[in-house]
Design a protein around this motif. Structure first.
Motif, PDB file in Angstrom:
ATOM      1  N   LYS A  59     -18.099  -8.249  -4.155  1.00  0.00           N
ATOM      2  CA  LYS A  59     -19.431  -8.175  -4.751  1.00  0.00           C
ATOM      3  C   LYS A  59     -20.185  -9.465  -4.481  1.00  0.00           C
ATOM      4  O   LYS A  59     -19.646 -10.398  -3.893  1.00  0.00           O
ATOM      5  N   ARG A  60     -21.412  -9.489  -4.890  1.00  0.00           N
ATOM      6  CA  ARG A  60     -22.298 -10.624  -4.637  1.00  0.00           C
ATOM      7  C   ARG A  60     -21.692 -11.902  -5.222  1.00  0.00           C
ATOM      8  O   ARG A  60     -21.176 -11.924  -6.327  1.00  0.00           O
ATOM      9  N   VAL A  74     -21.269 -13.773   0.013  1.00  0.00           N
ATOM     10  CA  VAL A  74     -21.881 -12.451   0.015  1.00  0.00           C
ATOM     11  C   VAL A  74     -23.196 -12.505  -0.755  1.00  0.00           C
ATOM     12  O   VAL A  74     -23.256 -12.966  -1.891  1.00  0.00           O
ATOM     13  N   VAL A  75     -24.276 -12.053  -0.099  1.00  0.00           N
ATOM     14  CA  VAL A  75     -25.598 -12.046  -0.700  1.00  0.00           C
ATOM     15  C   VAL A  75     -25.993 -10.627  -1.102  1.00  0.00           C
ATOM     16  O   VAL A  75     -26.567 -10.407  -2.162  1.00  0.00           O
ATOM     17  N   HIS A  76     -25.664  -9.646  -0.247  1.00  0.00           N
ATOM     18  CA  HIS A  76     -26.095  -8.265  -0.486  1.00  0.00           C
ATOM     19  C   HIS A  76     -25.119  -7.315   0.189  1.00  0.00           C
ATOM     20  O   HIS A  76     -24.574  -7.609   1.252  1.00  0.00           O
TER      21      HIS A  76
END
Length: 125
Positions: A59-60, A74-76
């Motif tokens: 996840k983000r 992780v951004v998106h």
């Protein structure tokens, strides 16, 4: 003096005749296949399953390493769904990561490991 490995085979041939030799050979083949399954194939399947579960849990904010060696955060995550009624393919989802001042899009399946964040495996002490 004969090799010690040959003596048991000769003894089996003398005691049981031709039928025992083939059954002994089949038992050996089955044992070898069993050893391969329990020591090579099964652990690899379990490791792959555990890796896929950790990739689904990304996840983000998680820090990851791609199979190409790029480290990023992780951004998106964009889930790929081809159309109505199509089965989702989670390993083909697009994951946008930030590495230094760059943003990259990689497939979820190309992530080698998670190095930080909530989805990362707990460090052993």
């Amino acid at each position: 003096m004969m090799h010690s490995g040959i003596l048991p085979a000769l003894a089996l041939l003398q005691l049981g005749g031709a039928g025992t030799g083939t059954s002994y050979f089949l038992v050996q083949i089955i044992l070898i296949l069993g050893i391969f399954y329990f020591f090579l194939i099964r652990p690899q399947q379990q490791q792959r399953k555990k890796h896929e579960e950790s990739l689904r849990a990304i996840k983000r904010g998680d820090r990851i390493v791609t199979s190409g060696g790029i480290i990023g955060e992780v951004v998106h995550i964009k889930e790929n769904v081809s159309g109505e009624g199509a089965t989702p393919r989670p390993m083909e989802d697009e994951v946008t990561i930030r590495s230094a001042e760059s943003r990259l899009i990689v497939e979820r399946g190309k992530i080698a490991r998670i190095v930080g964040g909530s989805s990362a495996p707990a460090a052993k002490e």
